[in-house]
Every structure is written in structure tokens, then in C-alpha cells.
Design an enzyme around this catalytic site. Structure first.
Site, PDB file in Angstrom:
ATOM      1  N   ASN A 124      30.679  41.223  94.811  1.00 11.13           N
ATOM      2  CA  ASN A 124      30.677  40.186  93.786  1.00 11.13           C
ATOM      3  C   ASN A 124      30.417  38.849  94.471  1.00 11.13           C
ATOM      4  O   ASN A 124      31.065  38.512  95.472  1.00 11.13           O
ATOM      5  CB  ASN A 124      32.017  40.140  93.051  1.00 11.13           C
ATOM      6  N   SER A 168      28.861  41.449  88.569  1.00 14.90           N
ATOM      7  CA  SER A 168      29.057  40.110  88.014  1.00 14.90           C
ATOM      8  C   SER A 168      30.130  40.187  86.941  1.00 14.90           C
ATOM      9  O   SER A 168      30.079  41.063  86.065  1.00 14.90           O
ATOM     10  CB  SER A 168      27.757  39.579  87.406  1.00 14.90           C
ATOM     11  N   GLU A 169      31.144  39.285  87.011  1.00 18.63           N
ATOM     12  CA  GLU A 169      32.294  39.422  86.126  1.00 18.63           C
ATOM     13  C   GLU A 169      31.963  39.198  84.651  1.00 18.63           C
ATOM     14  O   GLU A 169      32.774  39.503  83.779  1.00 18.63           O
ATOM     15  CB  GLU A 169      33.446  38.509  86.559  1.00 18.63           C
ATOM     16  N   ASN A 170      30.774  38.666  84.344  1.00 17.65           N
ATOM     17  CA  ASN A 170      30.402  38.539  82.927  1.00 17.65           C
ATOM     18  C   ASN A 170      29.883  39.851  82.353  1.00 17.65           C
ATOM     19  O   ASN A 170      29.497  39.912  81.188  1.00 17.65           O
ATOM     20  CB  ASN A 170      29.371  37.421  82.730  1.00 17.65           C
ATOM     21  N   GLY A 171      29.925  40.939  83.144  1.00 17.19           N
ATOM     22  CA  GLY A 171      29.646  42.256  82.596  1.00 17.19           C
ATOM     23  C   GLY A 171      28.381  42.928  83.073  1.00 17.19           C
ATOM     24  O   GLY A 171      27.625  43.478  82.272  1.00 17.19           O
TER      25      GLY A 171
END
Length: 220
Positions: free
Chosen positions: A25, A48-51
Site C-alpha cells: 500500500n 489502495s484503501e479506497n477499494g
């Protein structure tokens, strides 16, 4: 080196820490340059933490029209691998909290000799929010800080952070334009140095007392 040169110099060095098969990440800013310096035979999976799983960095104009809605963590145009996956934020953070991210690479405002990190708020300035950093620094197997060594001449590697913390005792490695440092129970160990600086100059730019590795070598 100017700021742009520093960013690319640090990104190139951090890319050497990524191994084939890693799930990685990347934070906003400098870390998004890292994919451009990964060796061709090293295959990593970007999360990516937005999916997104399978994010791939692409140069401007190098992506087809149908991928123009895909962005990296900084909001820059990116792409998705052919085997990439889109999902909601709850699953994305379950991946992080479940320990499935091998390495996270973040910028920082301050890091200290205990491995504490402060990377989300400068007191007295507008709050932008911590984002996924507080989850990443405790959920990823290795936390690498990639940043400039100083800010306007003031050290960013301190004895103790003075800004609000993102995480305590979570940083494993620090990479700056001056050197590569490992955070250990004994303190911060300088393992590599940029030959354009002397060890004395690096220490003078660092508030924490550096432990000089017996096997220190030039950054490559």
C-alpha cells in the site's frame, strides 16, 4: 538536490525494498512515484484503501478511456491490472486490519527513535483527516517512511514526536535523501548513507542520536 530530485531519489531507493509477490500500500505524494522504479522482474500487487487491488501506475495519457476513472491515492490518473479487483471500503480495511498487506510506504511529518509516527496533522493548521494511515501502520507487516530528512532545515527525525501521533512504535524503516535507517529497540540505526553528505552532516540534521552500523554502506 531540489525537492523533485529528492522525491525520485528516495522513491528509487525504496523500490529496492519491494520483493516479488508483495502486497503493497502506497501513501499519497512521494510514495506514488515508487512503481516507476520497481525492477521488471519484480511483480507486486498494489492495494489502495479506497477499494482496489491491482492498481498500476501509468504515465499521463498512457491509459485507455475506460480507465480514466481509476486514480492512485493522490488522485492522479492510474490504471488497473487485468486481474485487478474493485471492492468497497469495508473490505479494503478488512484486508489491512487482517494483516494481508506486506508493506506500507508513507510520508511523514515526524518520526522518532521509538518508531512513533506523526503524519496527519500540523497543530494550528486545517485538519485533513488521518485517512487509512492509522490502520495501515498497525496492520501492515512492515512500515517504511519515505520522506525528506528535514523541513526548512528543521529535523523530522526526532527523539520524541511533538505532533499528534498516527501510531506508536510502528515504523520499521526510514528512507530519506540522506540515508537509510532501521528502527530498532536500541534506537535508529543508520545502515546506508548518501555519499554527498558526511555522517556528521546527517547526524546534525537529525535530532535523534543515530547508531552507526558497523556495516554501513553508500546508498545505491
Amino acid at each position: 538536490m531540489d525537492k523533485e530530485q529528492i522525491k525520485h531519489f528516495v522513491a528509487r531507493r525504496v523500490a529496492k525494498e519491494l520483493k516479488d509477490g508483495d502486497v503493497v500500500n502506497l501513501g499519497i505524494g512521494l510514495p506514488t512515484l515508487i512503481p516507476h522504479y520497481i525492477e521488471p522482474d519484480v511483480r507486486i500487487t498494489l492495494h489502495s484503501e479506497n477499494g482496489l487491488i491491482g492498481l498500476c501506475a501509468k504515465g499521463e495519457g498512457a491509459f485507455p478511456d475506460e480507465e480514466r476513472y481509476v486514480v492512485d491515492p493522490s488522485g492522479n490518473p492510474a490504471g488497473i491490472e487485468s486481474d485487478g479487483v474493485f471492492f468497497d471500503s469495508s473490505l479494503s480495511f478488512a484486508i489491512i486490519r487482517g494483516g494481508h498487506v506486506d508493506k506500507t510506504i508513507l510520508g511523514s511529518m515526524q518520526v522518532d527513535e521509538r518508531g512513533d509516527i506523526a503524519n496527519w496533522l500540523v497543530p494550528g493548521k486545517a485538519i485533513h483527516g488521518m485517512g487509512g494511515a492509522m490502520d495501515l501502520v498497525v496492520g501492515a507487516k512492515k512500515v517504511i517512511v519515505a520522506m525528506e530528512h528535514t523541513l526548512k532545515g528543521a529535523p523530522k527525525i526526532l527523539k520524541r514526536c511533538t505532533y499528534p501521533l498516527t501510531g506508536r512504535g510502528v515504523v520499521n524503516m526510514i528512507v530519506t535523501e540522506m540515508g537509510v535507517m532501521e528502527v530498532t529497540p536500541e534506537g535508529i540505526v543508520l545502515t546506508e548513507y548518501n555519499p554527498i553528505y558526511t555522517i556528521e552532516q546527517i547526524q546534525n540534521a537529525t535530532e535523534a542520536i543515530l547508531i552507526i552500523s558497523e556495516n554501513i554502506k553508500p546508498m545505491c
